[in-house]
Design an enzyme around this catalytic site. Structure first.
Site, PDB file in Angstrom:
ATOM      1  N   ASP A   7       0.851  -1.186   0.000  1.00  0.00           N
ATOM      2  CA  ASP A   7       0.000   0.000   0.000  1.00  0.00           C
ATOM      3  C   ASP A   7       0.886   1.235   0.000  1.00  0.00           C
ATOM      4  O   ASP A   7       2.042   1.194   0.471  1.00  0.00           O
ATOM      5  CB  ASP A   7      -0.923   0.016   1.219  1.00  0.00           C
ATOM      6  CG  ASP A   7      -1.948   1.146   1.129  1.00  0.00           C
ATOM      7  OD1 ASP A   7      -2.770   1.131   0.199  1.00  0.00           O
ATOM      8  OD2 ASP A   7      -1.917   2.057   1.981  1.00  0.00           O
ATOM      9  N   GLU A   9       0.844   5.774   0.429  1.00  0.00           N
ATOM     10  CA  GLU A   9       0.177   7.049   0.667  1.00  0.00           C
ATOM     11  C   GLU A   9       0.885   8.084  -0.192  1.00  0.00           C
ATOM     12  O   GLU A   9       2.094   7.975  -0.453  1.00  0.00           O
ATOM     13  CB  GLU A   9       0.218   7.442   2.141  1.00  0.00           C
ATOM     14  CG  GLU A   9      -0.438   6.441   3.091  1.00  0.00           C
ATOM     15  CD  GLU A   9      -1.915   6.231   2.846  1.00  0.00           C
ATOM     16  OE1 GLU A   9      -2.552   7.113   2.220  1.00  0.00           O
ATOM     17  OE2 GLU A   9      -2.439   5.195   3.275  1.00  0.00           O
ATOM     18  N   HIS A  57      -4.583  10.702   5.454  1.00  0.00           N
ATOM     19  CA  HIS A  57      -3.509   9.967   6.130  1.00  0.00           C
ATOM     20  C   HIS A  57      -2.866  10.725   7.285  1.00  0.00           C
ATOM     21  O   HIS A  57      -2.121  10.125   8.082  1.00  0.00           O
ATOM     22  CB  HIS A  57      -2.423   9.526   5.142  1.00  0.00           C
ATOM     23  CG  HIS A  57      -1.920  10.619   4.237  1.00  0.00           C
ATOM     24  ND1 HIS A  57      -1.325  11.767   4.688  1.00  0.00           N
ATOM     25  CD2 HIS A  57      -1.921  10.697   2.878  1.00  0.00           C
ATOM     26  CE1 HIS A  57      -0.965  12.509   3.661  1.00  0.00           C
ATOM     27  NE2 HIS A  57      -1.319  11.890   2.550  1.00  0.00           N
ATOM     28  N   HIS A 153      -5.601   6.551   7.347  1.00  0.00           N
ATOM     29  CA  HIS A 153      -4.900   5.595   6.509  1.00  0.00           C
ATOM     30  C   HIS A 153      -3.418   5.612   6.857  1.00  0.00           C
ATOM     31  O   HIS A 153      -2.845   6.652   7.189  1.00  0.00           O
ATOM     32  CB  HIS A 153      -5.056   5.974   5.028  1.00  0.00           C
ATOM     33  CG  HIS A 153      -6.430   5.759   4.503  1.00  0.00           C
ATOM     34  ND1 HIS A 153      -6.683   5.003   3.387  1.00  0.00           N
ATOM     35  CD2 HIS A 153      -7.637   6.191   4.941  1.00  0.00           C
ATOM     36  CE1 HIS A 153      -7.980   4.982   3.143  1.00  0.00           C
ATOM     37  NE2 HIS A 153      -8.582   5.717   4.074  1.00  0.00           N
ATOM     38  N   ASP A 158      -2.509  -0.452   6.558  1.00  0.00           N
ATOM     39  CA  ASP A 158      -3.445  -0.841   5.507  1.00  0.00           C
ATOM     40  C   ASP A 158      -2.969  -2.092   4.771  1.00  0.00           C
ATOM     41  O   ASP A 158      -3.779  -2.883   4.295  1.00  0.00           O
ATOM     42  CB  ASP A 158      -3.650   0.303   4.523  1.00  0.00           C
ATOM     43  CG  ASP A 158      -4.558   1.390   5.094  1.00  0.00           C
ATOM     44  OD1 ASP A 158      -5.014   1.232   6.244  1.00  0.00           O
ATOM     45  OD2 ASP A 158      -4.799   2.391   4.397  1.00  0.00           O
TER      46      ASP A 158
END
Length: 238
Positions: A7, A9, A57, A153, A158
């Site tokens: 994952d 960001e 986030h 997040h 995640d």
């Protein structure tokens, strides 16, 4: 089989507008079980984070100022993911951003798809649950994966949740607890997530399901002179 649940960001939603990756989280699975190996990095994007992305986030520009740039960690990142099957939710988003980062460092590095196979769990979810919400939170609720700690997040948190969701979608099991003990993390905090002892949780059939199974076997027995393979196997094991 080696898989890496991944994952990211980012500073914003559109890579074409110059947005950058600011966090990468990876969790390794070996034969569908967590190996205990992870790879995680915060990155200095050399630009500001959009307000909309920050609301998702919670990562501030000031926190990223002393972090490495993608070029500083690209070798370690590629070493971790190369040869694996990368599992990502809405993979085109994460892969698109990471491909852009690879190009900025050195176009000769190629694309992420040249280093690893890509599996998109969003596509899997759409096939399994057509017409329903299939974002990560919705899938956690539907599949019984505990995500109560996910107020913001975070790439590594995640990735653990996605590992639970992927295994539940593809094995018919519920929450494996990979992220159960994950606590709310603020950027820069030490991230500690459980990996040891995680295994597939056995879900026992209830009486209604057992009765339906027996009825199904009777139908299979009637359709075959040799009987169903399940009943033959049970007889051979006695």
């Amino acid at each position: 089989m080696r898989q890496v649940v991944l994952d990211t960001e980012t500073t914003g939603l559109e890579v074409r507008k110059g947005h950058r990756v600011i966090e990468i989280g990876c969790v390794e699975l070996l034969e569908r079980r967590p190996s205990g190996r992870t790879w995680h990095a915060y990155l200095n994007p050399d630009r500001t984070v959009d307000e909309g992305a920050r609301a998702v986030h919670g990562i501030e520009d000031s926190f990223l100022l002393d972090k490495p740039r993608f070029g500083d960690v690209v070798e370690a990142f590629l070493d971790f993911v190369s040869g694996a099957e990368i599992i990502a939710h809405n993979a085109s988003f994460d892969v698109g951003f990471l491909d852009a980062e690879l190009r900025l460092v050195n176009p000769a590095l190629g694309t992420l798809g040249e280093h690893a196979r890509i599996l998109d769990t969003l596509q899997l979810a759409r096939e399994k649950f057509p017409g329903q919400q299939n974002n990560l939170n919705a899938l956690c609720r539907r599949l019984g994966v505990d995500n109560q700690h996910r107020e913001l997040h975070g790439a590594l948190v995640d990735a653990y949740l996605l590992a639970d969701v992927y295994l539940a979608m593809t094995a018919g099991q519920g929450d494996l607890g990979l992220a159960l003990e994950a606590i709310e993390q603020s950027p820069g905090a030490s991230i500690t997530l459980p990996v040891s002892g995680a295994g597939l949780r056995v879900l026992r059939a209830n009486q209604v399901e057992l009765a339906a199974h027996r009825q199904r076997l009777k139908g299979l027995d009637a359709a075959s002179a040799e009987g169903s393979i399940w009943n033959r196997a049970a007889a051979e094991s006695i």
